[in-house]
Design a protein around this motif. Structure first.
Motif, PDB file in Angstrom:
ATOM      1  N   ILE A 123       0.819  -1.207   0.000  1.00 19.92           N
ATOM      2  CA  ILE A 123       0.000   0.000   0.000  1.00 19.92           C
ATOM      3  C   ILE A 123       0.854   1.258   0.000  1.00 19.92           C
ATOM      4  O   ILE A 123       0.613   2.196  -0.759  1.00 19.92           O
ATOM      5  N   ASP A 182      -4.076  -6.685  -1.127  1.00 17.97           N
ATOM      6  CA  ASP A 182      -4.580  -5.355  -0.769  1.00 17.97           C
ATOM      7  C   ASP A 182      -6.021  -5.223  -1.224  1.00 17.97           C
ATOM      8  O   ASP A 182      -6.351  -5.547  -2.372  1.00 17.97           O
ATOM      9  N   THR A 241      -9.287  -2.345  -1.121  1.00 23.68           N
ATOM     10  CA  THR A 241      -9.763  -0.993  -0.814  1.00 23.68           C
ATOM     11  C   THR A 241     -11.250  -0.909  -1.128  1.00 23.68           C
ATOM     12  O   THR A 241     -11.688  -1.333  -2.210  1.00 23.68           O
ATOM     13  N   GLN A 254     -14.603   1.805  -0.928  1.00 29.58           N
ATOM     14  CA  GLN A 254     -15.106   3.166  -0.737  1.00 29.58           C
ATOM     15  C   GLN A 254     -16.438   3.074  -0.005  1.00 29.58           C
ATOM     16  O   GLN A 254     -17.485   2.801  -0.598  1.00 29.58           O
ATOM     17  N   THR A 281     -12.961   5.931   3.267  1.00 24.80           N
ATOM     18  CA  THR A 281     -12.339   4.835   2.532  1.00 24.80           C
ATOM     19  C   THR A 281     -11.652   3.881   3.509  1.00 24.80           C
ATOM     20  O   THR A 281     -10.920   4.309   4.402  1.00 24.80           O
ATOM     21  N   THR A 339      -9.111   0.495   3.789  1.00 17.67           N
ATOM     22  CA  THR A 339      -8.119  -0.308   3.080  1.00 17.67           C
ATOM     23  C   THR A 339      -7.520  -1.333   4.033  1.00 17.67           C
ATOM     24  O   THR A 339      -7.218  -1.018   5.190  1.00 17.67           O
TER      25      THR A 339
END
Length: 382
Positions: A129, A238, A240, A242, A248, A250
């Motif tokens: 990240i 990873d 992520t 929204q 957000t 992650t």
């Protein structure tokens, strides 16, 4: 595109970052244990002064397109992102010089309708990240997972095959983490990546990237003839999501096994970013990281210790026994509009608490179970 049109799309940029990471315990060796960026306790640092010349490739082009990135960096961060055999011996002091990116890029209309993207040369690692560029990450300091379980720099090539509008296949080959060729490689074998990325999922709210990596990373000086066959296996996932227009979430899950060191690490990092106003973002990072031998998490006490250790040379370091680390970081990013030729201005204060979760005392000269640090940095971009 004509040659004149191609040249007119070349861009130039500069950026400067400096910060300080205060530690009220005032460790005698002057080092915040387990931290690379902002590693010197209570000392202001010029982290990065960068200059970039680039021509971006149109990855959605229907035909061929070519570009490049050339970036030079001077500052304290260069000590940890050096490439052996290229720039590691240029300046041996606190502030060093590196070329973190120097690659040619191409979009090729091959194999699928959306084509293949290629980067070849000196590349930043695509895994994880957090990156070297401070404007792409929420905090001044880095997570344990970033520092100790993802690679930093490569000499090689990366490929991105666009399957459709959502999914890409990723793969690549290189000389190893922070090594080059010949005497600049700490062993005699190559390494490489494989994985995939998915974007625009769940109605555009979800993005997923998995990258695996295999290759020997230990020095011949350390393992002898066994070094070329002692594989290191990296795995990084990873995700992520929204949650809303302002919030957000992650998550990063990382597992690494080093057959040469007979060491394993396991890490999970969670990030939350909340856009309170158009210019102010509140950030959270929580991490649990397990170093099951104590051979991975290390503080480097001199300006050349990190690269010396990478090559199996004697180096001034400090390590703890096998430890499960917990770390909580809270901070903010203030990025006001400036104008007057300044493309970017941001200030990022943070407060961080690290703690051993299994009773070891890795912090502040191996005296304490926990460590508080208070950091702040400022970034200017032109």
């Amino acid at each position: 595109m004509t040659a004149q049109g191609w040249l007119s799309s070349v861009t130039f940029a500069a950026q400067i970052e400096g910060g300080v990471n205060a530690n009220p315990a005032r460790p005698g060796n002057g080092v915040n244990y387990g931290q690379f960026i902002g590693d010197r306790a209570n000392q202001a640092q010029l982290n990065q002064l960068t200059a970039t010349m680039a021509r971006a490739v149109d990855t959605g082009a229907s035909g061929y397109d070519f570009g490049f990135v050339l970036r030079a960096l001077y500052g304290s961060d260069a000590r940890y992102y050096n490439l052996d055999g290229l720039t590691d011996r240029a300046i041996p002091s606190r502030y060093q010089f590196i070329l973190p990116q120097a690659h040619i890029d191409a979009h090729l209309p091959w194999l699928t309708r959306r084509g293949l993207d290629v980067q070849a040369g000196v590349l930043g690692s695509p895994m994880g990240i957090e990156t070297l560029d401070p404007t792409t990450r929420p905090f001044y300091s880095l997570a344990y997972t970033t520092e100790f379980a993802t690679p930093f720099e490569h000499v090689g090539a990366m490929f991105q095959l666009h399957l459709n509008k959502h999914f890409d296949i990723l793969f690549g080959v290189d000389t190893g983490n922070q090594t080059s060729f010949g005497g600049g490689d700490n062993n005699g074998a190559a390494a490489g990546y494989f994985g995939f990325t998915g974007t625009g999922l769940a109605g555009g709210k979800l993005a997923v990237t998995y990258l695996g990596r295999i290759g020997p990373e230990n020095a011949v000086r350390l393992l002898g003839a066994r070094a070329n066959g002692a594989q290191r296996f990296w795995n990084d996932l990873d995700v992520t999501y929204q949650l809303s227009s302002k919030l957000t979430l992650t998550g990063e899950l990382n597992v690494m096994h080093d057959a040469g060191l007979r060491a394993d690490t396991y890490g999970f990092v969670s990030f939350l970013s909340y856009h309170l106003t158009p210019t102010l973002t509140l950030n959270y990072r929580g991490e649990i990281f397990r170093d099951n031998t104590g051979l991975v998490v290390t503080s480097f006490l001199s300006d050349t210790a990190y690269m010396r250790a990478l090559f199996g040379k004697s180096a001034a370091t400090q390590s703890a026994p096998a430890t499960t680390y917990g770390a909580l970081t809270l901070g903010a990013t203030w990025r006001p509009e400036t104008g007057h030729g300044v493309k970017l201005f941001e200030i990022r204060p943070e407060i961080r608490f690290d703690r051993s979760l299994n009773g070891t005392t890795p912090f502040n000269d191996l005296r304490n179970v926990g460590q508080f640090t208070f950091g702040v940095d400022m970034v200017l971009g032109f």
